[in-house]
Scaffold this active site. Structure first.
Site, short mmCIF file in Angstrom:
data_model
loop_
_atom_site.label_atom_id
_atom_site.label_comp_id
_atom_site.label_asym_id
_atom_site.label_seq_id
_atom_site.Cartn_x
_atom_site.Cartn_y
_atom_site.Cartn_z
CD1 TRP A 94 -2.92 1.54 0.86
CD2 TRP A 94 -1.36 2.41 2.19
NE1 TRP A 94 -3.35 2.79 1.23
CE2 TRP A 94 -2.40 3.35 2.06
CE3 TRP A 94 -0.27 2.75 2.99
CZ2 TRP A 94 -2.40 4.59 2.69
CZ3 TRP A 94 -0.26 3.99 3.62
CH2 TRP A 94 -1.32 4.89 3.47
CG HIS A 95 3.44 2.14 3.24
ND1 HIS A 95 2.80 1.06 3.81
CD2 HIS A 95 3.40 3.14 4.15
CE1 HIS A 95 2.40 1.40 5.04
NE2 HIS A 95 2.75 2.66 5.26
N GLY A 96 3.83 1.61 -1.38
CA GLY A 96 4.49 1.90 -2.64
C GLY A 96 4.83 0.65 -3.40
#
Lengths: 475, 358
Positions: free
Chosen positions: A324-326
């Site tokens: 989700w962060h990257g």
């Protein structure tokens, strides 16, 4: 628009005044807040407003379709299609580049032609946050936890500027009811709001900026040139930097919303006092952790199945939380390492219960050791989170083993004080802060003005000129 | 039909009384505005300075017009001393450009002071130290060892950071190079009032005592020289002034017999910006050739672009792998893009410059 800027100060003065002047008139209030939120977002790039509008439209249509569906099968289909639409937008903007390059290199190895066109897609700021809010809105309607909102309410819920860029990830049942009711204009909880805003600014502008430039950036840029002690302090320092950066942002967001009469959920609860990884994830980015728990971990089966299934569910949730962060392998690793740690801890606890062993005696030494090792494990994960690639992360960690012969000029007494002081400050009991806020709120206006101005002066004097964007703006 | 739980409170913890006094919004507004104005009065001279060094344009003009009288009042009332006393007490001499500042200095090479501090008034400070050139009887710098490492200084703007980070790491990994990186976002040679690169380089030459200097800057330089009168970027006078600054900077870098490598700007996604970069590159390349001895100019135009020199976010490396070399802003380099330039510089040191690096 960045919070710690002149532009935002002027913007918020207008928003604050409009908020309370229009408070008695619900529709004009909502329209003005919506317009201001889109101006706030458009300041970054006007094209992004169309994306926010599209996300709102999908959530609106999807939510209404779920409610209007007459059979369970159709309800599920409507929910699934809406989620696919929302995830499709997120996937395109956030993951296309990562997937296409990796796929292209795979097809090259296999001697095949180009699988997909190589495109560089700019990541719209905040897309991960409002997509997750839109997903929870549709799923909550499907689960009958939420009624569909009116279009204006939904649009404002998703775009409300204090949470828009980097959370907290507010649920529909937390914010939508507040948008429907007038706020009390005679009872603004300003002492808490101003405390949060100033504490957030201090953490971001002074502490995070200092630690970043003093140790984190130098060591992560050229690990080979730094000592073991500097590498250790860089990992700890990044733990402090990202805490001050992200919790600073959410403190400011919660404080701003509170000045407008809106309450947001807490997002951080002294995370570095955690005694286990599970405890840490209950205290760090709380609104994301509970989102992953409610919409991913529990639907996967949670801890209700076999041990292997539970560990699998924890791992999947954490890895997807990392992604989700990257779109990068470092985030997969970052999510996977605490996932493995949590899974291991879960197995250990279950085996202990199964063998009928007594609970381990609690004592101050054990508590402090648990806190210490949890912090070390979390910082190990931060090394992967911050590194530009896996090899860079391993280079930093490698220096911890091999760099003891070098001097450590970057580890200054001030740095040690700031890093340790920031971690230890999380042990300050909340009621002490509460008493401070209460004392401030009872002072005369002139005293309050002086105190606020001096704190602001301290922050701007000790901070650098021009503040780097918040780390979580990237996500 | 459906449950909508009450919004969670984030005020007092459970069990503790909430003793905070609430206030009407008008009072809150008055307190905040008054505090902001008081802060403005105390901090106005610093804000005025920051406005002065910002890019030429309407925003700067308006900011200066607004802050001028407030800063004058602050000085007249001696209020500005509060900030200057604090700066003196903490050893700071003024605010530094801080937006993503990168100042990575090799261990043991800085001796006190704030790294990368600009020197007010444009007066360089620090004592240049002569470095033994090739064949002067000193250890042969083309054969560095761990005991006698090659000292390399890397300076630049944000693209200099993108390239300098990987380069510093790659050089350090050789085990025979002491690399120092001093690169600053939003800086260049056009605005020494914002960041004085000649003074900074002079200081770096004194402290890092480099034998090789690698420079990559120019991305922020296509802007007007502030006057009065302002010199627009598009005017012929701008080219003359900029060329003189580049030449002086190169000569300063060479002043201790140092080998200087100048890495040019790559093409940009925005066609107008790319054209400006091409102009800046042309000046840099021309001045590099005019220097005596000539500065080594490495063009990144086709390295990070297409063979025709057009912008390319992805390139294919020698192994046939596709790599993403540019960030989505169409300006900066990804770590992989920085690595491409780093390897090019390393190969240049090993090849044409004959440095024996592992």
């Amino acid at each position: 628009m960045l919070f710690p800027t002149f532009d935002f100060a002027i913007f918020f003065a207008v928003a604050f005044t409009a908020n309370w002047l229009l408070n008695p008139y619900p529709v004009p209030w909502k329209l003005s807040m919506l317009a201001l939120s889109y101006v706030f977002y458009g300041w970054v790039g006007w094209g992004y407003c169309l994306l926010l509008l599209s996300t709102t439209a999908i959530a609106l249509v999807g939510g209404n379709a779920v409610v209007r569906s007459t059979t369970e099968k159709r309800r599920r289909l409507a929910m699934a299609l809406s989620c696919a639409g929302l995830l499709g937008l997120l996937g395109w903007f956030k993951y296309y580049g990562f997937v296409s390059v990796n796929l292209d290199n795979l097809t090259h190895v296999l001697g095949l032609g180009r699988a997909v066109p190589l495109l560089q897609v700019a990541l719209p700021i905040a897309i991960s946050f409002y997509t997750f809010m839109a997903l929870s809105y549709v799923i909550d309607i499907y689960r009958r936890h939420l009624s569909p909102a009116r279009p204006l309410d939904l649009a404002l819920y998703l775009s409300f500027f204090p949470h828009l860029l980097a959370g907290p990830i507010v649920r529909g049942n937390e914010l939508l009811p507040q948008l429907r009711h007038r706020r009390d204009p005679t009872a603004v909880d300003y002492s808490r709001a101003l405390w949060l805003i100033l504490a957030g600014l201090f953490k971001k502008v002074v502490i995070s900026s200092y630690v970043s430039s003093a140790i984190v950036v130098p060591v992560f840029t050229a690990p080979a040139q730094h000592s073991a002690l500097e590498s250790i302090f860089a990992a700890w320092g990044y733990g402090v930097q990202i805490y001050c950066d992200f919790s600073g942002y959410t403190d400011i967001a919660i404080g701003l919303a509170l000045l407008l009469g809106i309450r947001f959920p807490v997002n951080f609860d002294a995370p570095y006092t955690a005694r286990t990884l599970q405890d840490f994830w209950r205290r760090w980015h709380i609104t994301l952790s509970r989102w992953l728990r409610d919409y991913l971990y529990i639907p996967l089966g949670g801890s209700s199945g076999s041990e292997a299934r539970t560990v699998r569910n924890i791992m999947l949730t954490m890895v997807l939380g990392g992604l989700w962060h990257g779109a990068a392998w470092t985030f997969v690793f970052w999510g996977g390492s605490p996932g493995g740690g949590r899974g291991g801890g879960h197995l250990r606890r279950r085996r202990r219960v199964r063998r009928g062993l007594p609970a381990v005696a609690e004592g101050p030494v054990r508590i402090w050791m648990q806190r210490f090792w949890t912090f070390q494990f979390v910082c190990l994960g931060w090394v992967f989170f911050n590194a530009t690639g896996l090899s860079d992360a391993f280079a930093v960690l490698g220096r911890v083993a091999s760099g003891w012969e070098r001097p450590s000029p970057l580890v200054t007494p001030l740095l040690v004080l700031v890093v340790i002081g920031t971690v230890v400050s999380q042990l300050v009991p909340p009621d002490a802060v509460e008493r401070l806020q209460a004392t401030f709120s009872r002072q005369r206006s002139a005293v309050q003005v002086g105190v606020l101005a001096l704190i602001l002066l301290g922050i701007t004097t000790f901070g650098p000129v021009g503040v780097a964007p918040f780390i979580y703006y990237r996500f | 039909m459906m449950s909508e739980s009450a919004p969670p409170t984030q005020t007092a913890p459970e069990g503790t009384p909430d003793a905070r006094v609430r206030a009407p919004w008008q009072r809150v507004l008055r307190i905040c505005v008054a505090a902001f104005l008081l802060w403005l009065l105390l901090f106005a001279p610093t804000l005025q300075h920051n406005a002065q060094v910002s890019p030429v344009g309407t925003r700067r003009t308006v900011a200066l017009d607004l802050l001028g009288p407030i800063a004058a009042t602050s000085r007249a009332l001696q209020l500005s001393h509060l900030v200057s006393w604090t700066d003196e007490a903490t050893g700071r001499t003024g605010n530094q450009p801080g937006n993503g500042v990168l100042s990575t200095l090799g261990p043991g090479h800085r001796h006190g002071g704030h790294p990368g501090k600009p020197h007010p008034g444009g007066q360089p400070s620090g004592t240049p130290t002569t470095v033994a050139p090739h064949g002067s009887g000193a250890p042969d710098i083309t054969h560095p060892t761990a005991a006698n490492p090659l000292r390399v200084l890397i300076v630049g703007d944000s693209l200099g950071i993108d390239m300098g980070g990987p380069l510093q790491n790659d050089l350090a990994n050789t085990g025979v190079v002491q690399a120092t990186l001093d690169a600053r976002e939003s800086t260049g040679l056009t605005r020494p009032d914002y960041f004085n690169w000649p003074a900074e380089l002079q200081s770096d030459l004194g402290t890092a005592r480099p034998q090789v200097v690698v420079i990559m800057m120019g991305a922020n330089d296509p802007q007007d020289f502030p006057g009065p009168p302002d010199v627009p970027f598009t005017s012929p006078q701008w080219n003359v002034m900029y060329a003189a600054r580049v030449a002086a900077f190169m000569k300063l870098a060479q002043s201790s017999g140092t080998t200087v490598i100048w890495v040019g700007m790559p093409p940009m996604q925005n066609a107008a910006l790319s054209a400006k970069m091409s102009d800046v590159d042309a000046v840099d390349q021309q001045q590099a050739a005019l220097c005596k001895p000539p500065v080594d100019f490495i063009s990144s135009w086709t390295l990070l672009g297409t063979a025709q020199g057009a912008y390319a976010p992805f390139i294919t490396n020698a192994a046939g792998q596709v790599i993403n070399v540019r960030t989505p802003d169409g300006i900066h380099l990804t770590p992989a893009g920085g690595e491409v330039l780093s390897q090019t510089v390393l190969n240049y040191l090993r090849g044409p410059l004959h440095f024996q690096l592992p």
